[in-house]
Design a protein around this motif. Structure first.
Motif, PDB file in Angstrom:
ATOM      1  N   LEU A  77       3.808  14.937   5.066  1.00 43.94           N
ATOM      2  CA  LEU A  77       2.495  15.517   4.776  1.00 43.94           C
ATOM      3  C   LEU A  77       1.795  14.729   3.675  1.00 43.94           C
ATOM      4  O   LEU A  77       2.434  14.110   2.836  1.00 43.94           O
ATOM      5  CB  LEU A  77       2.641  16.970   4.332  1.00 43.94           C
ATOM      6  N   LYS A  78       0.481  14.800   3.668  1.00 46.18           N
ATOM      7  CA  LYS A  78      -0.313  14.269   2.554  1.00 46.18           C
ATOM      8  C   LYS A  78      -0.541  15.406   1.571  1.00 46.18           C
ATOM      9  O   LYS A  78      -0.848  16.534   1.972  1.00 46.18           O
ATOM     10  CB  LYS A  78      -1.672  13.753   3.048  1.00 46.18           C
ATOM     11  N   ARG A  79      -0.393  15.094   0.299  1.00 48.43           N
ATOM     12  CA  ARG A  79      -0.601  16.068  -0.780  1.00 48.43           C
ATOM     13  C   ARG A  79       0.146  17.379  -0.540  1.00 48.43           C
ATOM     14  O   ARG A  79      -0.374  18.465  -0.799  1.00 48.43           O
ATOM     15  CB  ARG A  79      -2.077  16.321  -1.001  1.00 48.43           C
ATOM     16  N   LYS A  80       1.312  17.270   0.043  1.00 49.17           N
ATOM     17  CA  LYS A  80       2.256  18.378   0.254  1.00 49.17           C
ATOM     18  C   LYS A  80       1.825  19.410   1.288  1.00 49.17           C
ATOM     19  O   LYS A  80       2.564  20.346   1.577  1.00 49.17           O
ATOM     20  CB  LYS A  80       2.564  19.109  -1.060  1.00 49.17           C
ATOM     21  N   ARG A  81       0.612  19.267   1.857  1.00 46.85           N
ATOM     22  CA  ARG A  81       0.189  20.325   2.787  1.00 46.85           C
ATOM     23  C   ARG A  81      -0.662  19.883   3.961  1.00 46.85           C
ATOM     24  O   ARG A  81      -0.910  20.671   4.870  1.00 46.85           O
ATOM     25  CB  ARG A  81      -0.519  21.426   2.031  1.00 46.85           C
ATOM     26  N   TYR A  82      -1.140  18.639   3.973  1.00 46.09           N
ATOM     27  CA  TYR A  82      -2.025  18.205   5.046  1.00 46.09           C
ATOM     28  C   TYR A  82      -1.298  17.304   6.035  1.00 46.09           C
ATOM     29  O   TYR A  82      -0.554  16.408   5.635  1.00 46.09           O
ATOM     30  CB  TYR A  82      -3.236  17.455   4.476  1.00 46.09           C
ATOM     31  N   ILE A  83      -1.551  17.548   7.322  1.00 40.85           N
ATOM     32  CA  ILE A  83      -0.978  16.689   8.358  1.00 40.85           C
ATOM     33  C   ILE A  83      -1.451  15.262   8.109  1.00 40.85           C
ATOM     34  O   ILE A  83      -2.639  15.020   7.893  1.00 40.85           O
ATOM     35  CB  ILE A  83      -1.432  17.153   9.768  1.00 40.85           C
ATOM     36  N   ASN A  84      -0.530  14.334   8.142  1.00 35.91           N
ATOM     37  CA  ASN A  84      -0.869  12.918   7.983  1.00 35.91           C
ATOM     38  C   ASN A  84      -0.956  12.292   9.373  1.00 35.91           C
ATOM     39  O   ASN A  84       0.060  11.897   9.946  1.00 35.91           O
ATOM     40  CB  ASN A  84       0.182  12.206   7.125  1.00 35.91           C
ATOM     41  N   VAL A  85      -2.170  12.219   9.912  1.00 40.79           N
ATOM     42  CA  VAL A  85      -2.350  11.703  11.272  1.00 40.79           C
ATOM     43  C   VAL A  85      -1.984  10.223  11.374  1.00 40.79           C
ATOM     44  O   VAL A  85      -1.707   9.730  12.466  1.00 40.79           O
ATOM     45  CB  VAL A  85      -3.783  11.946  11.792  1.00 40.79           C
ATOM     46  N   SER A  86      -1.959   9.523  10.255  1.00 40.29           N
ATOM     47  CA  SER A  86      -1.593   8.108  10.294  1.00 40.29           C
ATOM     48  C   SER A  86      -0.118   7.902  10.620  1.00 40.29           C
ATOM     49  O   SER A  86       0.258   6.841  11.112  1.00 40.29           O
ATOM     50  CB  SER A  86      -1.930   7.423   8.973  1.00 40.29           C
ATOM     51  N   ILE A  87       0.714   8.904  10.381  1.00 32.39           N
ATOM     52  CA  ILE A  87       2.132   8.797  10.754  1.00 32.39           C
ATOM     53  C   ILE A  87       2.237   8.563  12.259  1.00 32.39           C
ATOM     54  O   ILE A  87       2.979   7.695  12.718  1.00 32.39           O
ATOM     55  CB  ILE A  87       2.927  10.060  10.332  1.00 32.39           C
ATOM     56  N   GLU A  88       1.486   9.336  13.037  1.00 29.07           N
ATOM     57  CA  GLU A  88       1.530   9.176  14.499  1.00 29.07           C
ATOM     58  C   GLU A  88       0.974   7.816  14.917  1.00 29.07           C
ATOM     59  O   GLU A  88       1.488   7.189  15.843  1.00 29.07           O
ATOM     60  CB  GLU A  88       0.768  10.305  15.193  1.00 29.07           C
ATOM     61  N   LYS A  89      -0.053   7.337  14.245  1.00 25.77           N
ATOM     62  CA  LYS A  89      -0.605   6.010  14.560  1.00 25.77           C
ATOM     63  C   LYS A  89       0.430   4.926  14.292  1.00 25.77           C
ATOM     64  O   LYS A  89       0.631   4.029  15.115  1.00 25.77           O
ATOM     65  CB  LYS A  89      -1.866   5.743  13.743  1.00 25.77           C
ATOM     66  N   VAL A  90       1.090   4.998  13.140  1.00 25.67           N
ATOM     67  CA  VAL A  90       2.128   4.027  12.792  1.00 25.67           C
ATOM     68  C   VAL A  90       3.261   4.102  13.809  1.00 25.67           C
ATOM     69  O   VAL A  90       3.745   3.075  14.300  1.00 25.67           O
ATOM     70  CB  VAL A  90       2.643   4.268  11.353  1.00 25.67           C
ATOM     71  N   ARG A  91       3.683   5.301  14.124  1.00 28.51           N
ATOM     72  CA  ARG A  91       4.752   5.509  15.112  1.00 28.51           C
ATOM     73  C   ARG A  91       4.402   4.845  16.440  1.00 28.51           C
ATOM     74  O   ARG A  91       5.195   4.107  17.018  1.00 28.51           O
ATOM     75  CB  ARG A  91       4.987   7.005  15.306  1.00 28.51           C
ATOM     76  N   SER A  92       3.206   5.102  16.911  1.00 29.67           N
ATOM     77  CA  SER A  92       2.757   4.559  18.194  1.00 29.67           C
ATOM     78  C   SER A  92       2.704   3.026  18.174  1.00 29.67           C
ATOM     79  O   SER A  92       3.148   2.368  19.120  1.00 29.67           O
ATOM     80  CB  SER A  92       1.381   5.142  18.534  1.00 29.67           C
ATOM     81  N   ILE A  93       2.188   2.457  17.097  1.00 30.49           N
ATOM     82  CA  ILE A  93       2.105   0.997  16.986  1.00 30.49           C
ATOM     83  C   ILE A  93       3.507   0.396  16.973  1.00 30.49           C
ATOM     84  O   ILE A  93       3.774  -0.613  17.642  1.00 30.49           O
ATOM     85  CB  ILE A  93       1.304   0.584  15.734  1.00 30.49           C
ATOM     86  N   LEU A  94       4.423   1.003  16.224  1.00 29.96           N
ATOM     87  CA  LEU A  94       5.798   0.489  16.167  1.00 29.96           C
ATOM     88  C   LEU A  94       6.480   0.548  17.528  1.00 29.96           C
ATOM     89  O   LEU A  94       7.145  -0.408  17.945  1.00 29.96           O
ATOM     90  CB  LEU A  94       6.617   1.270  15.135  1.00 29.96           C
ATOM     91  N   ILE A  95       6.324   1.661  18.228  1.00 29.94           N
ATOM     92  CA  ILE A  95       6.943   1.799  19.548  1.00 29.94           C
ATOM     93  C   ILE A  95       6.349   0.796  20.524  1.00 29.94           C
ATOM     94  O   ILE A  95       7.073   0.140  21.285  1.00 29.94           O
ATOM     95  CB  ILE A  95       6.822   3.245  20.070  1.00 29.94           C
ATOM     96  N   ASN A  96       5.028   0.650  20.534  1.00 32.29           N
ATOM     97  CA  ASN A  96       4.390  -0.320  21.434  1.00 32.29           C
ATOM     98  C   ASN A  96       4.830  -1.740  21.112  1.00 32.29           C
ATOM     99  O   ASN A  96       5.107  -2.536  22.013  1.00 32.29           O
ATOM    100  CB  ASN A  96       2.867  -0.211  21.365  1.00 32.29           C
ATOM    101  N   TYR A  97       4.890  -2.063  19.814  1.00 37.30           N
ATOM    102  CA  TYR A  97       5.337  -3.399  19.423  1.00 37.30           C
ATOM    103  C   TYR A  97       6.764  -3.640  19.908  1.00 37.30           C
ATOM    104  O   TYR A  97       7.067  -4.676  20.501  1.00 37.30           O
ATOM    105  CB  TYR A  97       5.253  -3.605  17.909  1.00 37.30           C
ATOM    106  N   ALA A  98       7.642  -2.695  19.655  1.00 37.30           N
ATOM    107  CA  ALA A  98       9.041  -2.839  20.047  1.00 37.30           C
ATOM    108  C   ALA A  98       9.168  -3.018  21.558  1.00 37.30           C
ATOM    109  O   ALA A  98       9.886  -3.907  22.033  1.00 37.30           O
ATOM    110  CB  ALA A  98       9.849  -1.631  19.578  1.00 37.30           C
ATOM    111  N   THR A  99       8.446  -2.204  22.309  1.00 40.26           N
ATOM    112  CA  THR A  99       8.504  -2.273  23.761  1.00 40.26           C
ATOM    113  C   THR A  99       8.050  -3.634  24.276  1.00 40.26           C
ATOM    114  O   THR A  99       8.650  -4.192  25.201  1.00 40.26           O
ATOM    115  CB  THR A  99       7.621  -1.162  24.378  1.00 40.26           C
ATOM    116  N   ASN A 100       7.020  -4.186  23.672  1.00 43.24           N
ATOM    117  CA  ASN A 100       6.461  -5.468  24.131  1.00 43.24           C
ATOM    118  C   ASN A 100       7.163  -6.686  23.545  1.00 43.24           C
ATOM    119  O   ASN A 100       6.848  -7.813  23.925  1.00 43.24           O
ATOM    120  CB  ASN A 100       4.971  -5.533  23.792  1.00 43.24           C
ATOM    121  N   SER A 101       8.096  -6.480  22.624  1.00 41.71           N
ATOM    122  CA  SER A 101       8.701  -7.613  21.912  1.00 41.71           C
ATOM    123  C   SER A 101      10.219  -7.655  22.017  1.00 41.71           C
ATOM    124  O   SER A 101      10.871  -8.334  21.225  1.00 41.71           O
ATOM    125  CB  SER A 101       8.299  -7.560  20.441  1.00 41.71           C
TER     126      SER A 101
END
Length: 161
Positions: A77-101
């Motif tokens: 979470l951001k600031r202990k209470r907010y969903i951090n939507v960038s976590i999902e973006k990072v996750r997706s980029i890492l998975i796509n990179y791994a799959t293609n590499s």
């Protein structure tokens, strides 16, 4: 084993001696667990993917026989209470990179329970109050889950991995 609080892919990419020194370990497997810190700052997907690629390319350059495995960041979470939507973006980029590499990936985020799961980890005593870092028990659980996943994969015949 190398690690630094606050480190990002770019942190290591700025230190060519880091990659050179990895050869001293003669690794069969290089496990890369980065990305959480990128999810807490400005995230440019193209720059992030370029940083991943530069890192992996250097590992491959100095350790051509080593396999590579990337882990995704767990939920946080951001600031202990907010969903951090960038976590999902990072996750997706890492998975796509791994799959293609031709890089293996272990998706800690999904294993934890996905977006918002850090709240359950906290109430279970597995996350610290910042809802980013884990408690000792949380790190032990993460290690246990990772070890079991790795061993289960290694138990499979090579043709089914």
């Amino acid at each position: 084993i190398a690690g630094a609080n606050g480190a990002e892919f770019s942190t290591y990419n700025q230190k060519p001696e880091f990659f050179k020194e990895t050869t001293l370990l003669k690794p069969d497997l290089v496990i890369i667990s980065l990305g959480t810190n990128e999810a807490f700052g400005y995230l440019d997907p193209n720059i992030f993917e370029n940083n991943i690629d530069a890192f992996v390319s250097q590992i491959r350059c100095y350790n051509p026989a080593a396999d590579i495995l990337i882990t995704t960041p767990g939920d946080a979470l951001k600031r202990k209470r907010y969903i951090n939507v960038s976590i999902e973006k990072v996750r997706s980029i890492l998975i796509n990179y791994a799959t293609n590499s031709n890089v293996a990936v272990w998706d800690l985020n999904t294993i934890m329970g996905g977006q918002g799961s850090i709240k359950k980890w906290f109430t279970s005593g597995l996350s610290q109050k910042d809802k980013i870092h884990y408690t000792r028990e949380g790190y032990y659980l993460q290690g246990f889950l990772f070890f079991n996943a790795l061993m289960n994969e290694l138990d499979k015949p090579a043709t089914k991995r």
